[in-house]
Design a protein around this motif. Structure first.
Motif, mmCIF file in Angstrom:
data_model
loop_
_atom_site.group_PDB
_atom_site.id
_atom_site.type_symbol
_atom_site.label_atom_id
_atom_site.label_comp_id
_atom_site.label_asym_id
_atom_site.label_seq_id
_atom_site.Cartn_x
_atom_site.Cartn_y
_atom_site.Cartn_z
ATOM 1 N N LEU A 1 0.916 -1.065 -0.114
ATOM 2 C CA LEU A 1 0.111 0.150 -0.048
ATOM 3 C C LEU A 1 0.789 1.281 -0.010
ATOM 4 N N ALA A 2 0.480 2.241 -0.738
ATOM 5 C CA ALA A 2 1.167 3.577 -0.998
ATOM 6 C C ALA A 2 -0.073 4.585 -0.654
ATOM 7 N N PHE A 3 0.224 5.611 0.536
ATOM 8 C CA PHE A 3 -0.915 6.555 0.771
ATOM 9 C C PHE A 3 -0.303 7.763 1.284
ATOM 10 N N PHE A 4 -1.257 8.861 1.531
ATOM 11 C CA PHE A 4 -0.852 10.116 1.980
ATOM 12 C C PHE A 4 -1.098 9.798 3.476
ATOM 13 N N GLU A 5 0.130 10.192 4.312
ATOM 14 C CA GLU A 5 0.040 9.875 5.779
ATOM 15 C C GLU A 5 -0.390 11.138 6.412
ATOM 16 N N SER A 6 -1.083 10.968 7.477
ATOM 17 C CA SER A 6 -2.004 12.000 8.059
ATOM 18 C C SER A 6 -1.141 13.071 9.185
ATOM 19 N N GLU A 7 0.133 12.599 9.464
ATOM 20 C CA GLU A 7 1.205 13.171 10.169
ATOM 21 C C GLU A 7 0.748 13.799 11.574
#
Length: 213
Positions: free
Chosen positions: A149-155
């Motif tokens: 999986l590749a995704f935008f992380e919410s930090e």
């Protein structure tokens, strides 16, 4: 493809509308992203070690990551909701197989794949629907099959919608996404977080998972 939900239909229409300019973006982005290439290489090595069975890139768009996986020695095909994206992928990579389809309702029997890649594609799924996506990924994978999986992380923030250039997308805490995959029968093998490069807005998350038996 018929019977799409309103969410699926809206996503397909949004990507159809931008498919041509999207496909014209530079296709060598991975050449400047060594950490991303390393994650894809680790996925490919895991698949090859298990016998190099078939792999699907789900949400493949115009196909550059599918082609990269082919170049890593994998027997790979691509699936995308957008018929226009699939037409462009077939035109650009005529030696590869591309199909119109939905990641959460694949036209595949149980245990047919050695690997699944979702490269920034699950980002558009409404959060409440993500468990069903993971269940479908697990269904089509062989026991011990590999998921990337590749995704935008919410930090540090909770799961959050953001103004993606094409259609609504979500940033995820990496632990939350790993937990949902775990509940669907996956075991985490490794993870990679990287900070945004020039021109990127958000931290990127990557999870390498193994399907339980």
């Amino acid at each position: 493809m018929t019977g799409l939900s309103s969410y699926h239909g809206a996503t397909a229409d949004a990507y159809d509308a931008v498919a041509v300019p999207y496909a014209e973006l530079p296709r060598d982005d991975l050449n400047t992203l060594p950490l991303d290439r390393a994650v894809l290489a680790a996925f490919a090595e895991a698949v090859r070690a298990a016998g190099c069975g078939p792999v699907a890139e789900l949400g493949c768009g115009p196909g550059p990551v599918t082609a990269h996986l082919r170049d890593l020695g994998l027997h790979v095909f691509g699936v995308d909701l957008s018929p226009v994206m699939i037409d462009l992928a077939r035109e650009t990579y005529p030696d590869l197989r591309f199909e119109v389809g939905s990641m959460d309702a694949l036209d595949l029997g149980d245990g047919r794949l050695q690997g699944v890649v979702s490269w920034y594609s699950i980002i558009h799924a409404p959060p409440q629907d993500v468990p069903a996506y993971f269940a479908e990924f697990h269904r089509v994978l062989v026991p011990d099959g590999t998921l990337l999986l590749a995704f935008f992380e919410s930090e540090g923030e909770p799961t959050t919608a953001f103004d993606h250039k094409v259609t609504t997308a979500y940033r995820w805490p990496i632990d939350d996404l790993a937990g949902l995959a775990g509940a669907a029968g996956f075991t985490e093998v490794g993870r990679m977080l990287r900070e945004p490069c020039e021109g990127e807005r958000f931290r990127r998350g990557h999870l390498l998972m193994r399907a339980g038996k």
